[in-house]
Design an enzyme around this catalytic site. Structure first.
Site, PDB file in Angstrom:
ATOM      1  N   PHE A 149    -117.285 -17.725  25.645  1.00  9.50           N
ATOM      2  CA  PHE A 149    -118.742 -17.772  25.507  1.00  9.50           C
ATOM      3  C   PHE A 149    -119.427 -16.461  25.871  1.00  9.50           C
ATOM      4  O   PHE A 149    -120.555 -16.219  25.458  1.00  9.50           O
ATOM      5  CB  PHE A 149    -119.317 -18.894  26.384  1.00  9.50           C
ATOM      6  N   LYS A 173    -111.998 -19.892  16.014  1.00  7.40           N
ATOM      7  CA  LYS A 173    -112.646 -20.976  16.762  1.00  7.40           C
ATOM      8  C   LYS A 173    -113.534 -20.336  17.822  1.00  7.40           C
ATOM      9  O   LYS A 173    -113.054 -19.861  18.847  1.00  7.40           O
ATOM     10  CB  LYS A 173    -111.629 -21.889  17.438  1.00  7.40           C
ATOM     11  N   SER A 226    -109.763 -18.293  30.260  1.00  5.69           N
ATOM     12  CA  SER A 226    -109.223 -18.386  31.617  1.00  5.69           C
ATOM     13  C   SER A 226    -107.721 -18.126  31.611  1.00  5.69           C
ATOM     14  O   SER A 226    -107.042 -18.292  30.591  1.00  5.69           O
ATOM     15  CB  SER A 226    -109.500 -19.780  32.188  1.00  5.69           C
ATOM     16  N   CYS A 281    -115.689 -10.230  31.686  1.00 15.57           N
ATOM     17  CA  CYS A 281    -114.341 -10.068  32.235  1.00 15.57           C
ATOM     18  C   CYS A 281    -114.169  -8.678  32.832  1.00 15.57           C
ATOM     19  O   CYS A 281    -113.220  -8.430  33.579  1.00 15.57           O
ATOM     20  CB  CYS A 281    -113.290 -10.327  31.162  1.00 15.57           C
ATOM     21  N   GLU A 386    -112.058 -15.848  40.293  1.00 22.48           N
ATOM     22  CA  GLU A 386    -113.091 -15.251  39.451  1.00 22.48           C
ATOM     23  C   GLU A 386    -114.330 -16.139  39.474  1.00 22.48           C
ATOM     24  O   GLU A 386    -114.282 -17.294  39.056  1.00 22.48           O
ATOM     25  CB  GLU A 386    -112.585 -15.099  38.014  1.00 22.48           C
TER      26      GLU A 386
END
Length: 501
Positions: A149, A173, A226, A281, A386
């Site tokens: 996202f 996707k 993740s 990230c 994180e």
């Protein structure tokens, strides 16, 4: 209510299931669109369409494929603000950050425009008497991308421009939280001249999307998300014989040396820690200050800046623009706030508290204020995990070697930075830090498109990174030919290993 559909075979389609999920504007907490939820059969249909389109597209000359990329880049520039509005309305990041995301994605498209040069392969004449050897870089087939996202346009553009330019077909996707940019880019690719079926977008549950890394027609999969999911996809897809590049979590660190330019360093840290509400990230959630004096000076300078962060809706522009928008969802807001609670419970010093943050007129928005911790230690959850939010932790080290050991002890190794005016220290850090991307007086060291992006340790699963040279290698397979023509035909049978002698 506008329904975001799939893009299959060159047109937008809605799922026959008639099931939808809401898409929210994080700034207001209101539903702005509905997203079609596809069945397992519809995911299979997208794969089938891409599989059918592959033979013709793979045989299209690299120059023609490059021209589609040139056209696509022109259309991205033309529709830049439209795409930015879609990103802001579904992700929540501020306007200039959405434009910046598109710019970085378009740089990969620019790189893909050079595909005729990048696919030239190798040639060696006269490897033996009358024998030449050369390599071909050929496309794989259907490849898939599963994207997160936090960058709904840039991360897909890390993948599909190079994959398409190399002659593959693609099934994407995108995330359910902010899906619209991906579908709009699919329309622009079609307008740019991409044949129907070469690029497809499918929305489905994670369970139904497993076909993207188990179906025999899919040759490779790219994933960003993740670490747990990245590792699962890597192991599963590899077991099905596919190439995989799967990027996971990060916990990036910056070491601040006593000789660093503190004014420049503080400004860099603010952008690295709180830009895009920390949902990157390559965000900078941990600073390791060398010496208590350095840490105290950082805290003194950071505290008023964090308290003064302009937080609000991302759609405001120009002088009215906020510095930080909301986080992406109510679920993620709760998760980030839970980490702040955990940090307090574990004994970190909460210098600036971003909980209970309210934006006037937007009480239902998913806001978290800028948060600053001091005295974070390696036994704390807020160091180990994180957070992916606007939370910065300051750690203290007695010397450079202790700071470096602390950074290298973390399970993630995506990016890391050092702030110093000492060239020897900087060089030692670059050589010895265990991270895939390194900054020297640069807080977010994201490589340009003609280099490759990727981390180390549990931040990545797979041997090849995205974009740059690794991207081309990932989306092609090499075929090496050794050729001798009739005038050099051998006259007797040879049964031993051929050599140059």
């Amino acid at each position: 209510m506008n329904i975001v559909g799939n893009f299959i075979g060159g047109k937008i389609t809605h799922s026959a299931s008639n099931e939808t999920v809401p898409v929210y504007d994080p700034a207001t907490g209101k539903v702005v669109r509905e997203l079609t939820q596809s069945t397992a059969d519809e995911v299979a249909q997208a794969i089938a369409v891409a599989h059918e389109a592959f033979p013709a597209w793979s045989k299209t000359s690299p120059l023609r494929r490059a021209r589609v990329m040139f056209n696509f880049k022109t259309l991205l520039e033309k529709h830049r603000e439209e795409l930015a509005e879609l990103i802001v309305s579904e992700h929540g990041k501020v306007w200039s950050d959405a434009l910046g995301e598109l710019t970085r994605g378009m740089e990969v498209v620019e790189f893909a425009c050079g595909i005729p040069h990048l696919l030239k392969g190798e040639y060696s004449p006269n490897v033996g008497t009358g024998v030449d050897s050369y390599s071909l870089m050929q496309p794989l087939g259907v490849v898939a991308g599963i994207t997160p996202f936090n960058f709904p346009a840039m991360v897909p553009m890390w993948m599909f421009p190079i994959a398409l330019a190399c002659g593959n077909t693609f099934v994407l996707k995108p995330p359910a939280l902010d899906p619209s940019a991906a579908v709009r880019m699919a329309e622009l690719l079609s307008e740019a001249g991409l044949p129907d079926g070469v690029f497809n977008v499918i929305h489905s549950s994670n369970e139904n999307a497993e076909q993207l890394y188990t179906d025999s027609r899919v040759q490779a999969v790219s994933f960003v998300g993740s670490s747990g999911v990245a590792e699962h996809i890597y192991k599963t897809a590899s077991a099905y014989g596919k190439r995989v590049q799967a990027f996971g979590a990060a916990k990036n660190h910056a070491i601040v040396m006593p000789d660093a330019d503190l004014d420049a360093t503080v400004n860099a840290i603010m952008g690295g820690a709180y830009g895009s509400a920390g949902e990157r990230c390559m965000a900078l959630p941990v600073v390791v200050a060398v010496g208590d004096d350095t840490a105290d000076k950082l805290i003194a300078r950071l505290t008023p800046l964090v308290k003064a962060l302009r937080v609000g809706p991302g759609m405001q522009k120009g002088d009215e623009e906020n510095e930080m928008g909301p986080v992406v969802s109510a679920v993620h807001q709760k998760k980030v706030l839970g980490y702040i609670d955990k940090g307090v419970a574990e004994g970190a010093s909460l210098v600036v508290d971003g909980r209970n943050f309210q934006v006037p007129g937007h009480a239902e928005g998913y806001y978290v204020g800028g948060t600053l911790f001091d005295n974070v230690t390696r036994d704390m959850v807020i160091w180990r995990e994180e957070i992916f939010g606007p939370v910065l932790g300051i750690m203290r080290a007695t010397d450079y070697q202790s700071a470096l050991e602390l950074v290298n002890s973390h399970e993630f190794g995506n990016g890391s930075a050092i702030f110093t005016n000492n060239g020897h220290t900087a060089r030692d850090f670059v050589q010895n830090v265990e991270a895939g991307m390194v900054g020297v007086n640069v807080p977010v060291p994201v490589p340009m498109a003609f280099h490759s992006f990727g981390g180390w340790k549990r931040s990545v699963f797979g041997a090849l990174n995205v974009h740059g040279p690794d991207g081309v290698r990932f989306y092609t397979r090499m075929k090496t030919t050794t050729a001798r023509w009739p005038s050099g035909q051998q006259t007797v049978s040879e049964f031993s290993m051929p050599t140059l002698s």
